[in-house]
Scaffold this motif. Structure first.
Motif, PDB file in Angstrom:
ATOM      1  N   GLU A   1     -12.172 -38.525  -7.580  1.00  0.00           N
ATOM      2  CA  GLU A   1     -12.217 -39.705  -8.430  1.00  0.00           C
ATOM      3  C   GLU A   1     -11.443 -40.868  -7.807  1.00  0.00           C
ATOM      4  OE1 GLU A   1     -10.917 -39.159 -12.438  1.00  0.00           O
ATOM      5  OE2 GLU A   1     -12.518 -37.756 -12.946  1.00  0.00           O
ATOM      6  N   GLY A   2     -11.795 -42.087  -8.225  1.00  0.00           N
ATOM      7  CA  GLY A   2     -10.929 -43.238  -8.057  1.00  0.00           C
ATOM      8  C   GLY A   2     -11.008 -44.033  -6.775  1.00  0.00           C
ATOM      9  N   ALA A   3     -11.660 -43.524  -5.732  1.00  0.00           N
ATOM     10  CA  ALA A   3     -11.724 -44.271  -4.467  1.00  0.00           C
ATOM     11  C   ALA A   3     -13.079 -44.026  -3.814  1.00  0.00           C
ATOM     12  CB  ALA A   3     -10.602 -43.855  -3.532  1.00  0.00           C
ATOM     13  N   SER A   4     -13.615 -45.056  -3.202  1.00  0.00           N
ATOM     14  CA  SER A   4     -14.892 -44.917  -2.511  1.00  0.00           C
ATOM     15  C   SER A   4     -14.948 -45.891  -1.345  1.00  0.00           C
ATOM     16  CB  SER A   4     -16.074 -45.174  -3.466  1.00  0.00           C
ATOM     17  OG  SER A   4     -16.052 -46.501  -3.951  1.00  0.00           O
ATOM     18  N   ILE A   5     -15.762 -45.541  -0.368  1.00  0.00           N
ATOM     19  CA  ILE A   5     -16.106 -46.442   0.729  1.00  0.00           C
ATOM     20  C   ILE A   5     -17.620 -46.441   0.847  1.00  0.00           C
ATOM     21  CG2 ILE A   5     -15.961 -46.909   3.202  1.00  0.00           C
ATOM     22  CD1 ILE A   5     -13.231 -45.560   3.233  1.00  0.00           C
ATOM     23  N   HIS A   6     -18.233 -47.582   0.575  1.00  0.00           N
ATOM     24  CA  HIS A   6     -19.681 -47.747   0.690  1.00  0.00           C
ATOM     25  C   HIS A   6     -19.947 -48.371   2.061  1.00  0.00           C
ATOM     26  CE1 HIS A   6     -20.378 -46.776  -3.560  1.00  0.00           C
ATOM     27  NE2 HIS A   6     -19.247 -47.419  -3.792  1.00  0.00           N
ATOM     28  N   CYS A   7     -20.497 -47.582   2.945  1.00  0.00           N
ATOM     29  CA  CYS A   7     -20.579 -47.980   4.349  1.00  0.00           C
ATOM     30  C   CYS A   7     -21.828 -48.785   4.672  1.00  0.00           C
ATOM     31  CB  CYS A   7     -20.556 -46.742   5.244  1.00  0.00           C
ATOM     32  SG  CYS A   7     -18.930 -45.976   5.377  1.00  0.00           S
ATOM     33  N   ALA A   8     -21.620 -49.730   5.584  1.00  0.00           N
ATOM     34  CA  ALA A   8     -22.759 -50.384   6.211  1.00  0.00           C
ATOM     35  C   ALA A   8     -23.438 -49.389   7.143  1.00  0.00           C
ATOM     36  CB  ALA A   8     -22.289 -51.609   6.992  1.00  0.00           C
ATOM     37  N   LEU A   9     -24.668 -49.681   7.509  1.00  0.00           N
ATOM     38  CA  LEU A   9     -25.372 -48.800   8.443  1.00  0.00           C
ATOM     39  C   LEU A   9     -24.598 -48.698   9.748  1.00  0.00           C
ATOM     40  CD1 LEU A   9     -29.076 -49.960   7.912  1.00  0.00           C
ATOM     41  CD2 LEU A   9     -28.009 -47.845   7.077  1.00  0.00           C
ATOM     42  N   ASN A  10     -24.472 -47.472  10.240  1.00  0.00           N
ATOM     43  CA  ASN A  10     -23.875 -47.187  11.550  1.00  0.00           C
ATOM     44  C   ASN A  10     -22.373 -47.419  11.612  1.00  0.00           C
ATOM     45  OD1 ASN A  10     -26.508 -46.636  12.625  1.00  0.00           O
ATOM     46  ND2 ASN A  10     -26.822 -48.855  12.842  1.00  0.00           N
ATOM     47  N   ASP A  11     -21.713 -47.603  10.482  1.00  0.00           N
ATOM     48  CA  ASP A  11     -20.258 -47.696  10.528  1.00  0.00           C
ATOM     49  C   ASP A  11     -19.699 -46.310  10.807  1.00  0.00           C
ATOM     50  OD1 ASP A  11     -17.494 -47.909  10.073  1.00  0.00           O
ATOM     51  OD2 ASP A  11     -17.766 -49.444   8.544  1.00  0.00           O
ATOM     52  N   PRO A  12     -18.888 -46.156  11.857  1.00  0.00           N
ATOM     53  CA  PRO A  12     -18.370 -44.822  12.202  1.00  0.00           C
ATOM     54  C   PRO A  12     -17.475 -44.209  11.142  1.00  0.00           C
ATOM     55  CG  PRO A  12     -17.339 -46.529  13.550  1.00  0.00           C
ATOM     56  CD  PRO A  12     -18.487 -47.167  12.842  1.00  0.00           C
ATOM     57  N   ILE A  13     -16.918 -45.013  10.238  1.00  0.00           N
ATOM     58  CA  ILE A  13     -16.046 -44.422   9.222  1.00  0.00           C
ATOM     59  C   ILE A  13     -16.831 -43.457   8.331  1.00  0.00           C
ATOM     60  CG2 ILE A  13     -16.251 -46.084   7.320  1.00  0.00           C
ATOM     61  CD1 ILE A  13     -13.130 -45.978   7.208  1.00  0.00           C
ATOM     62  N   CYS A  14     -18.144 -43.693   8.212  1.00  0.00           N
ATOM     63  CA  CYS A  14     -19.019 -42.723   7.554  1.00  0.00           C
ATOM     64  C   CYS A  14     -19.804 -41.905   8.565  1.00  0.00           C
ATOM     65  CB  CYS A  14     -19.995 -43.426   6.608  1.00  0.00           C
ATOM     66  SG  CYS A  14     -19.294 -43.975   5.043  1.00  0.00           S
TER      67      CYS A  14
ATOM     68  N   THR B   1      -2.145 -38.989  -1.485  1.00  0.00           N
ATOM     69  CA  THR B   1      -3.112 -38.006  -0.991  1.00  0.00           C
ATOM     70  C   THR B   1      -4.143 -37.626  -2.034  1.00  0.00           C
ATOM     71  OG1 THR B   1      -1.614 -36.221  -1.624  1.00  0.00           O
ATOM     72  CG2 THR B   1      -1.436 -37.048   0.634  1.00  0.00           C
ATOM     73  N   GLY B   2      -3.872 -37.930  -3.295  1.00  0.00           N
ATOM     74  CA  GLY B   2      -4.796 -37.603  -4.370  1.00  0.00           C
ATOM     75  C   GLY B   2      -4.670 -38.620  -5.485  1.00  0.00           C
ATOM     76  N   PHE B   3      -5.645 -38.613  -6.384  1.00  0.00           N
ATOM     77  CA  PHE B   3      -5.728 -39.652  -7.405  1.00  0.00           C
ATOM     78  C   PHE B   3      -5.134 -39.236  -8.741  1.00  0.00           C
ATOM     79  CE2 PHE B   3      -8.033 -42.639 -10.232  1.00  0.00           C
ATOM     80  CZ  PHE B   3      -7.722 -43.820  -9.572  1.00  0.00           C
ATOM     81  N   GLN B   4      -4.894 -37.941  -8.926  1.00  0.00           N
ATOM     82  CA  GLN B   4      -4.505 -37.453 -10.249  1.00  0.00           C
ATOM     83  C   GLN B   4      -3.236 -38.105 -10.768  1.00  0.00           C
ATOM     84  OE1 GLN B   4      -4.488 -33.171 -10.634  1.00  0.00           O
ATOM     85  NE2 GLN B   4      -2.860 -33.219 -12.171  1.00  0.00           N
ATOM     86  N   SER B   5      -2.215 -38.231  -9.929  1.00  0.00           N
ATOM     87  CA  SER B   5      -0.946 -38.792 -10.392  1.00  0.00           C
ATOM     88  C   SER B   5      -1.051 -40.292 -10.675  1.00  0.00           C
ATOM     89  CB  SER B   5       0.155 -38.540  -9.353  1.00  0.00           C
ATOM     90  OG  SER B   5      -0.161 -39.182  -8.127  1.00  0.00           O
ATOM     91  N   LEU B   6      -2.040 -40.945 -10.075  1.00  0.00           N
ATOM     92  CA  LEU B   6      -2.219 -42.381 -10.287  1.00  0.00           C
ATOM     93  C   LEU B   6      -3.070 -42.660 -11.512  1.00  0.00           C
ATOM     94  CD1 LEU B   6      -3.098 -43.410  -6.617  1.00  0.00           C
ATOM     95  CD2 LEU B   6      -0.835 -43.259  -7.660  1.00  0.00           C
ATOM     96  N   GLY B   7      -4.026 -41.773 -11.780  1.00  0.00           N
ATOM     97  CA  GLY B   7      -5.008 -42.065 -12.803  1.00  0.00           C
ATOM     98  C   GLY B   7      -5.688 -43.386 -12.463  1.00  0.00           C
ATOM     99  N   PHE B   8      -6.195 -44.066 -13.462  1.00  0.00           N
ATOM    100  CA  PHE B   8      -6.718 -45.413 -13.246  1.00  0.00           C
ATOM    101  C   PHE B   8      -5.662 -46.400 -13.720  1.00  0.00           C
ATOM    102  CE2 PHE B   8     -10.505 -42.892 -12.922  1.00  0.00           C
ATOM    103  CZ  PHE B   8     -11.248 -43.538 -11.943  1.00  0.00           C
ATOM    104  N   ASP B   9      -4.422 -46.159 -13.267  1.00  0.00           N
ATOM    105  CA  ASP B   9      -3.276 -46.917 -13.734  1.00  0.00           C
ATOM    106  C   ASP B   9      -2.330 -47.211 -12.563  1.00  0.00           C
ATOM    107  OD1 ASP B   9      -2.236 -48.092 -16.047  1.00  0.00           O
ATOM    108  OD2 ASP B   9      -0.783 -46.484 -16.330  1.00  0.00           O
ATOM    109  N   PRO B  10      -2.856 -47.622 -11.410  1.00  0.00           N
ATOM    110  CA  PRO B  10      -1.992 -47.774 -10.235  1.00  0.00           C
ATOM    111  C   PRO B  10      -1.183 -49.065 -10.267  1.00  0.00           C
ATOM    112  CG  PRO B  10      -4.223 -48.402  -9.679  1.00  0.00           C
ATOM    113  CD  PRO B  10      -4.263 -47.912 -11.104  1.00  0.00           C
ATOM    114  N   THR B  11      -0.001 -49.009  -9.691  1.00  0.00           N
ATOM    115  CA  THR B  11       0.860 -50.181  -9.576  1.00  0.00           C
ATOM    116  C   THR B  11       0.500 -50.963  -8.316  1.00  0.00           C
ATOM    117  OG1 THR B  11       2.548 -49.026  -8.296  1.00  0.00           O
ATOM    118  CG2 THR B  11       2.698 -48.889 -10.712  1.00  0.00           C
ATOM    119  N   PRO B  12       0.989 -52.194  -8.174  1.00  0.00           N
ATOM    120  CA  PRO B  12       0.723 -52.943  -6.941  1.00  0.00           C
ATOM    121  C   PRO B  12       1.204 -52.219  -5.686  1.00  0.00           C
ATOM    122  CG  PRO B  12       1.516 -54.433  -8.629  1.00  0.00           C
ATOM    123  CD  PRO B  12       1.659 -53.049  -9.193  1.00  0.00           C
TER     124      PRO B  12
END
Length: 735
Positions: A221-234, A280-291
């Motif tokens: 949950e909580g994080a995503s990367i939507h890649c352009a075509l041929n971006d090596p990160i994906c 490393t994970g989203f559980q402790s942050l929830g959808f309530d992250p600080t700056p």
């Protein structure tokens, strides 16, 4: 640089690997992103949406949230524009407010106009699926087997999935990162995990319980990367999956995405927040992250060559634990409390670190478009603070924020001194002698679904509306009786009631899925939180450990009015504009961003490019021609079409008068409802022509027709005069 990053480097050239070590984008990544900004200078977009962070003061003595964050405020004031005349949409809540900024569409064009869950008639009674879901989910995915609605949760009036906001960027070769931002990351388990990874995948086999690890919430949950075509990160990551958008106009085949910090954190070389804590994970942050958390993720995404980043930051008034060590037992704070001031100091520090780190990496206002806005404002509920001269903090002449006289909120009448007034609205109505069964979406703006789904103008519905609007209870904070509708609380509109006729004018309507339309909406006294449990007398929400004292969803000015802070190439350095300089709302952000980046969407926006804050050099010839008329046209358009525009505000007053009337044969109600319906039809016709004219000028290179524009301005102003005149003499108007 960690081991996973070194492995990633092994698949790239030596030079590219060196660039990653330095925190810069590889050449292939940098060159593939083809933004087409008029200045050719915009290389990155940083979009940050706050939860309820305020520019205006909630207490006149206490510096506002932004005033206590001078690292952000001064960045906006000195390097760009802070538009203080922006507004939320209705209902003003996190999920649909974020959706409108992402898409540039009012809620009737996404069918999510109630949040953070939306109501839905199912078998004649209401259910309330969450408004937080993944972009392509259908309603029946959210709460199976309770929901059987096969429509897309995000659906156009034609029944199609609303086009996704990352698509114009990825099609231009620009990968898009997202952190804690509604609907473009995975939000619900397990069905979103099953959707993207497959029912029998190792990811779907992980536990859905957050009490064990690994679990789906933490990992996906909580994080995503939507890649352009041929971006090596994906492309070089075995955990990338198809970025499926089967209904996207023009198709969207071959694109990939990464979902979840389990895969994204290693792909970025590891993430550490600004306090040195690994993320490393989203559980402790929830959808309530600080700056300190969100901005660290944004920074790492930008440095990894992800040029477009959408992110979300929690409010500053709820207790975020370690940021307010002196007040750790409180769930939320009032203006000027020690914990609130401490948290804002941490927010300010994080923004200072963020801008400094980006500057060192060559990412600043010379090549980056920065956008900051809150989803909506809040109404604080609590007793009067003491001492009378408390201010929480002072702003020195050099801009430094220093703690000063702290505010405290002592209990009144034996109740907690801070907290919303929780009230069982159905029980209040029942005790008043009305046995009509109904469900509400718990909120201070109670969308109401009458069981059996009768017509909105049925006699039983009319009686229920009048009973609800006539109730008063004692506010335990003050010991005084207050109307639940909120009348008599001040000079500004403080409460209203609208049925499906008024809701349509306010864009609270679904053309394709009318089962989502409430029977009526009770925009109540903002001190109260209406629910279907508890007693029929107000209970102050406990503020020990967990509690709420900041209400939103409603129509009051402190909730409705927000801000837009925008900095970057093509943006004027206007400092802080006044609320009456020009009117904007959430839907105007998307077309403005598209204009500045030289991209286009596959649909027509409900918003307009905010030309008032853009340099002439950033405008195409079609927007420079007849600029004064074009801006006048845009402002009339906002006043007749925006949920907080002049026509909408008049409608709220007229509708309230109509619904609470008790004339013989319901003559007053019927006459006024007929006028609202006629105005809606007239508004829709004018607005459609203006939208077409604006869209052609903004993205089609076609200058406006001066004569036609003037005619539309006159028609819009005539409509506003009609509604204004009705408000001025409701008795006469109702005849």
């Amino acid at each position: 640089m960690n081991f996973v990053s070194l492995l990633r480097c092994a698949a790239l050239s030596t030079f590219s690997c060196g660039m990653l070590v330095l925190g810069l984008a590889s050449p292939s990544q940098a060159q593939s992103c083809q933004l087409n900004s008029p200045s050719a200078k915009i290389k990155h977009v940083v979009y940050v949406e706050f939860d309820n962070v305020h520019f205006t003061r909630d207490n006149p003595n206490v510096p506002s949230d932004l005033e206590q964050m001078p690292n952000l405020l001064n960045f906006l004031k000195n390097k760009g524009t802070l538009d203080a005349g922006s507004h939320a949409v209705l209902i003003s809540h996190t999920a649909n407010d974020i959706l409108t900024t992402q898409t540039g569409l009012y809620s009737d064009n996404t069918s999510v106009f109630i949040a953070n869950s939306f109501g839905l008639f199912s078998g004649g009674n209401a259910v309330f699926p969450s408004s937080f879901f993944y972009w392509t989910d259908k309603v029946e995915d959210i709460q199976p087997p309770i929901d059987t609605d096969a429509n897309f949760a995000l659906t156009t009036p034609e029944g199609n999935n609303v086009p996704a906001p990352w698509v114009p960027f990825t099609r231009a070769g620009c990968t898009v990162g997202a952190f804690s931002t509604a609907n473009i990351v995975l939000e619900r388990t397990p069905f979103d995990v099953i959707k993207v990874f497959g029912a029998n995948s190792p990811q779907a086999m992980e536990s859905t319980s957050t009490s064990v690890k690994p679990n789906q919430t933490d990992d996906f949950e909580g994080a995503s990367i939507h890649c352009a075509l041929n971006d090596p990160i994906c492309g070089l990551n075995p955990n990338a999956v198809a970025d499926a958008l089967p209904g996207e106009p023009g198709g969207y085949a071959g694109y990939q995405a990464l979902f979840g910090l389990k895969y994204i954190a290693p792909a970025l070389g590891g993430i550490t927040d600004y306090h040195g804590v690994p993320i490393t994970g989203f559980q402790s942050l929830g959808f309530d992250p600080t700056p300190a958390e969100t901005l660290a993720v944004v920074e790492d995404m930008l440095k990894a060559g992800i040029p477009i980043v959408y992110a979300y930051i929690a409010d500053a008034h709820d207790n975020h634990g370690s940021l307010s060590p002196n007040s750790s037992n409180e769930g939320t704070f009032g203006p000027g409390e020690i914990g609130y001031v401490q948290q804002l100091a941490d927010f300010n520090s994080a923004f200072g670190t963020f801008f400094q780190h980006l500057k060192q990496a060559g990412i600043d206002e010379s090549n980056t478009l920065f956008v900051f806005t809150p989803d909506e404002g809040d109404h604080f509920v609590g007793v009067t603070p003491v001492p009378a001269n408390c201010d929480g903090a002072k702003i020195k002449r050099n801009g430094e924020v220093v703690p000063d006289v702290p505010c405290t909120y002592p209990a009144a009448n034996g109740a907690t001194g801070i907290g919303e007034l929780d009230l069982n609205l159905p029980l209040v109505v029942s005790n008043a002698g009305n046995a009509t069964a109904f469900e509400i979406h718990s909120d201070d703006a109670a969308t109401t679904y009458v069981n059996g789904q009768p017509p909105f103008n049925a006699p039983a519905v009319r009686a229920l509306e009048q009973t609800m609007a006539s109730q008063s209870v004692v506010n335990p904070h003050t010991g005084l009786a207050e109307s639940l509708l909120g009348t008599g609380l001040g000079p500004d509109l403080q409460g209203a009631i609208v049925d499906q006729v008024g809701q349509k004018l306010l864009h609270m309507h679904s053309e394709v899925d009318p089962d989502r339309d409430p029977t009526f909406t009770f925009f109540g006294n903002p001190n109260f939180f209406f629910q279907s449990s508890g007693p029929a007398t107000p209970v102050v929400g406990s503020n020990i450990g967990f509690g709420f004292a900041w209400n939103h969803g409603d129509i009051q000015p402190e909730i409705a009015r927000t801000f837009i802070g925008i900095v970057g190439p093509g943006v004027k350095k206007l400092g802080v504009t006044r609320p009456d300089d020009f009117f904007t709302d959430h839907v105007d952000l998307r077309p403005t961003i598209m204009m500045l980046t030289g991209l286009t969407d596959d649909y027509q926006h409900d918003g307009r490019v905010i030309t008032e804050i853009l340099d002439e050099s950033a405008l195409p010839k079609s927007l420079k021609a007849h600029k004064n008329t074009l801006e006048s046209l845009g402002q009339v358009y906002k006043q007749i079409n925006a949920p907080f525009g002049e026509l909408a505000e008049d409608t709220l007053q007229i509708s309230t008068y109509a619904i609470t009337s008790t004339s013989a044969g319901d003559t007053v109600y019927n006459n006024l409802e007929g006028k609202i319906a006629a105005w809606t039809s007239q508004r829709d016709g004018i607005a459609a022509q203006i939208k077409q004219m604006l869209d052609e000028a903004e993205f089609g290179g076609v200058p406006i027709n001066e004569r036609a524009a003037r005619q539309l301005i006159d028609q819009g102003q005539d409509l506003l005069r009609l509604a204004d005149g009705c408000v001025a003499n409701l008795t006469k108007c109702a005849k």
